[in-house]
Write a protein that holds these residues in place. Sequence first.
Motif, PDB file in Angstrom:
ATOM      1  N   TYR A  69     122.112 144.388  47.253  1.00  0.00           N
ATOM      2  CA  TYR A  69     122.680 143.106  47.674  1.00  0.00           C
ATOM      3  C   TYR A  69     123.990 142.785  46.956  1.00  0.00           C
ATOM      4  O   TYR A  69     124.648 141.825  47.267  1.00  0.00           O
ATOM      5  N   ALA A 110     127.103 138.853  33.355  1.00  0.00           N
ATOM      6  CA  ALA A 110     127.890 140.078  33.191  1.00  0.00           C
ATOM      7  C   ALA A 110     127.325 141.176  34.091  1.00  0.00           C
ATOM      8  O   ALA A 110     126.106 141.349  34.174  1.00  0.00           O
ATOM      9  N   TRP A 112     126.426 144.169  34.092  1.00  0.00           N
ATOM     10  CA  TRP A 112     125.975 145.268  33.235  1.00  0.00           C
ATOM     11  C   TRP A 112     124.574 145.705  33.638  1.00  0.00           C
ATOM     12  O   TRP A 112     123.755 144.878  34.026  1.00  0.00           O
ATOM     13  N   THR A 140     122.957 136.145  31.583  1.00  0.00           N
ATOM     14  CA  THR A 140     122.323 137.191  32.386  1.00  0.00           C
ATOM     15  C   THR A 140     123.191 138.433  32.236  1.00  0.00           C
ATOM     16  O   THR A 140     124.290 138.518  32.763  1.00  0.00           O
ATOM     17  N   ASN A 163     116.059 138.419  36.997  1.00  0.00           N
ATOM     18  CA  ASN A 163     115.250 138.210  38.193  1.00  0.00           C
ATOM     19  C   ASN A 163     114.407 139.434  38.528  1.00  0.00           C
ATOM     20  O   ASN A 163     114.828 140.569  38.304  1.00  0.00           O
ATOM     21  N   ASP A 165     113.739 139.775  41.632  1.00  0.00           N
ATOM     22  CA  ASP A 165     114.442 139.969  42.907  1.00  0.00           C
ATOM     23  C   ASP A 165     113.556 139.899  44.144  1.00  0.00           C
ATOM     24  O   ASP A 165     113.881 139.208  45.098  1.00  0.00           O
ATOM     25  N   ARG A 178     116.628 150.956  38.395  1.00  0.00           N
ATOM     26  CA  ARG A 178     115.749 150.437  37.335  1.00  0.00           C
ATOM     27  C   ARG A 178     114.434 150.023  37.981  1.00  0.00           C
ATOM     28  O   ARG A 178     114.419 149.668  39.166  1.00  0.00           O
ATOM     29  N   ILE A 202     115.375 136.821  45.500  1.00  0.00           N
ATOM     30  CA  ILE A 202     116.263 136.635  46.651  1.00  0.00           C
ATOM     31  C   ILE A 202     115.417 136.705  47.922  1.00  0.00           C
ATOM     32  O   ILE A 202     114.531 137.550  48.022  1.00  0.00           O
ATOM     33  N   ASN A 232     117.228 132.546  45.444  1.00  0.00           N
ATOM     34  CA  ASN A 232     118.536 132.823  46.038  1.00  0.00           C
ATOM     35  C   ASN A 232     118.344 133.144  47.509  1.00  0.00           C
ATOM     36  O   ASN A 232     117.467 133.942  47.869  1.00  0.00           O
ATOM     37  N   MET A 235     123.486 136.059  49.734  1.00  0.00           N
ATOM     38  CA  MET A 235     124.883 135.917  50.135  1.00  0.00           C
ATOM     39  C   MET A 235     125.258 137.306  50.650  1.00  0.00           C
ATOM     40  O   MET A 235     125.395 138.250  49.851  1.00  0.00           O
ATOM     41  N   LEU A 301     129.056 133.829  41.155  1.00  0.00           N
ATOM     42  CA  LEU A 301     129.679 134.894  40.345  1.00  0.00           C
ATOM     43  C   LEU A 301     130.899 135.430  41.073  1.00  0.00           C
ATOM     44  O   LEU A 301     132.025 135.335  40.577  1.00  0.00           O
TER      45      LEU A 301
HETATM   46  N1  SAM Z   1     123.749 142.421  35.950  1.00  0.00           N
HETATM   47  C1  SAM Z   1     122.719 141.546  35.551  1.00  0.00           C
HETATM   48  C2  SAM Z   1     121.409 141.845  36.229  1.00  0.00           C
HETATM   49  O1  SAM Z   1     121.400 142.268  37.373  1.00  0.00           O
HETATM   50  O2  SAM Z   1     120.378 141.665  35.576  1.00  0.00           O
HETATM   51  C3  SAM Z   1     123.040 140.084  35.707  1.00  0.00           C
HETATM   52  C4  SAM Z   1     123.807 139.573  36.911  1.00  0.00           C
HETATM   53  S1  SAM Z   1     123.022 139.695  38.498  1.00  0.00           S
HETATM   54  C5  SAM Z   1     124.355 139.357  39.553  1.00  0.00           C
HETATM   55  C6  SAM Z   1     121.917 138.316  38.569  1.00  0.00           C
HETATM   56  C7  SAM Z   1     121.105 138.098  39.823  1.00  0.00           C
HETATM   57  O3  SAM Z   1     121.908 137.495  40.837  1.00  0.00           O
HETATM   58  C8  SAM Z   1     120.484 139.285  40.525  1.00  0.00           C
HETATM   59  O4  SAM Z   1     119.320 139.737  39.910  1.00  0.00           O
HETATM   60  C9  SAM Z   1     120.190 138.724  41.903  1.00  0.00           C
HETATM   61  O5  SAM Z   1     118.895 138.163  41.949  1.00  0.00           O
HETATM   62  C10 SAM Z   1     121.261 137.641  42.081  1.00  0.00           C
HETATM   63  N2  SAM Z   1     122.252 138.049  43.091  1.00  0.00           N
HETATM   64  C11 SAM Z   1     123.205 138.979  42.939  1.00  0.00           C
HETATM   65  N3  SAM Z   1     123.922 139.141  44.070  1.00  0.00           N
HETATM   66  C12 SAM Z   1     123.398 138.291  44.972  1.00  0.00           C
HETATM   67  C13 SAM Z   1     123.691 138.007  46.349  1.00  0.00           C
HETATM   68  N4  SAM Z   1     124.649 138.646  46.998  1.00  0.00           N
HETATM   69  N5  SAM Z   1     122.986 137.044  46.963  1.00  0.00           N
HETATM   70  C14 SAM Z   1     121.993 136.397  46.302  1.00  0.00           C
HETATM   71  N6  SAM Z   1     121.657 136.638  45.016  1.00  0.00           N
HETATM   72  C15 SAM Z   1     122.342 137.584  44.362  1.00  0.00           C
END
Ligand code: SAM
Length: 331
Positions: A69, A110, A112, A140, A163, A165, A178, A202, A232, A235, A301
């Motif tokens: 995603y 971040a 990462w 996060t 999350n 997820d 992972r 999500i 979530n 998006m 983000l």
């Molecule tokens: N990189 C770290 C991680 O994945 O643990 C932290 C940032 S990551 C963007 C945080 C969370 O944002 C993801 O686990 C996901 O649940 C949510 N997320 C990321 N992209 C998204 C999207 N396009 N739409 C909805 N939620 C999203």
Amino acid sequence: MNAPVRMPDPAQPRHDWTLAEVEALFELPFAELVFRAAEVHRRWFDPAEVQLSQLLSVKTGGCPEDCGYCAQSQRFKTGVAASKLMDAEAVIAAAREARDGGAQRFCMGAAWRDLKDRDLPKVAAMISGVKALGLETCATLGMLTPDQAKALKAAGLDFYNHNLDTGPDYYDQVVTTRTYQDRLDTLEAVRDAGMSTCCGGIVGMGETRRDRAGLLHQLATLPAHPESLPINDLMPIAGTPLGGSQAVDPLEFVRMIAVARLVCPKSMVRIAAGREHMSKELQALCFLAGANSIFVGARLLTTDNPGRSADDALLADLKMRPMGQAVSEPA
Ligand code: SAM
Ligand code: DTB
Ligand code: SF4
């Protein structure tokens, strides 16, 4: 005479939910589900209050993971450029602006896979600087070791977002780099370090209702319910494997919020990503069904979020008000 039968109190947190029970909640008539969730919401919270968090991407793009995603994976052509970790001063300046705009919590994200020890001093400086502004702090940053979690806690981190997820049976369709267990391990490290967890998922990634119930079942059976539970709405990002997913029905999103409220009665349930494409009426239904937190600010983000004036108008129309800041602001 028979002793009166005592019904269990539905507002009391439980950790022994079965998947079948969670699925059964999803199957309730819509009005019954929302009514029950609204009742439980009122037992623990003032339904006129909403918690406001603001996000900042402190390190954007270039991530080695393959979350289907995500705009920030280097494996997909999404047009998001990779940038370096921001300086602590710039992060603190953005946090001050967020605080002055009414946010109570500031979340630093971040791109990462995991936190590297070499980045810890800079991240710790951001956290302590944001905390000193009187904001609740959240980060996060990917997977953490127990020692890293302790170091973040010592720097002043209140919440860690990580999350799950989606449900365990659908997870492999979304991420392969992972495991579900990796995520549970990071959550354990966060709890053991004495921080609060922010953990959700999500909807709208092509999962079934059973998978959505599976996610909430996981959260409800954790040793401690996540203090924050973000839901979530995907998006959709062009160039990612899930960019063409069919949008989830808005009423199904409300059901997800309501079931989250019922299985984790004391958690802050957040309408996280996706408010940009939600009507005022849908958001109102989510608040009725037990949501009590949103992200504020014009950006999440890498994607858009309703800006300040839209959210001021939303809260004014609904006669809702921001929850008080947890920590008093320094003069
Ligand atoms: N990189 C770290 C991680 O994945 O643990 C932290 C940032 S990551 C963007 C945080 C969370 O944002 C993801 O686990 C996901 O649940 C949510 N997320 C990321 N992209 C998204 C999207 N396009 N739409 C909805 N939620 C999203
Ligand atoms: C969460 O559950 N949602 C936020 C936050 N935690 C880190 C992230 C949403 C990201 C939406 C897509 C983007 O802006 O790239
Ligand atoms: Fe990387 Fe996090 Fe995006 Fe996954 S969700 S690709 S770990 S930034």
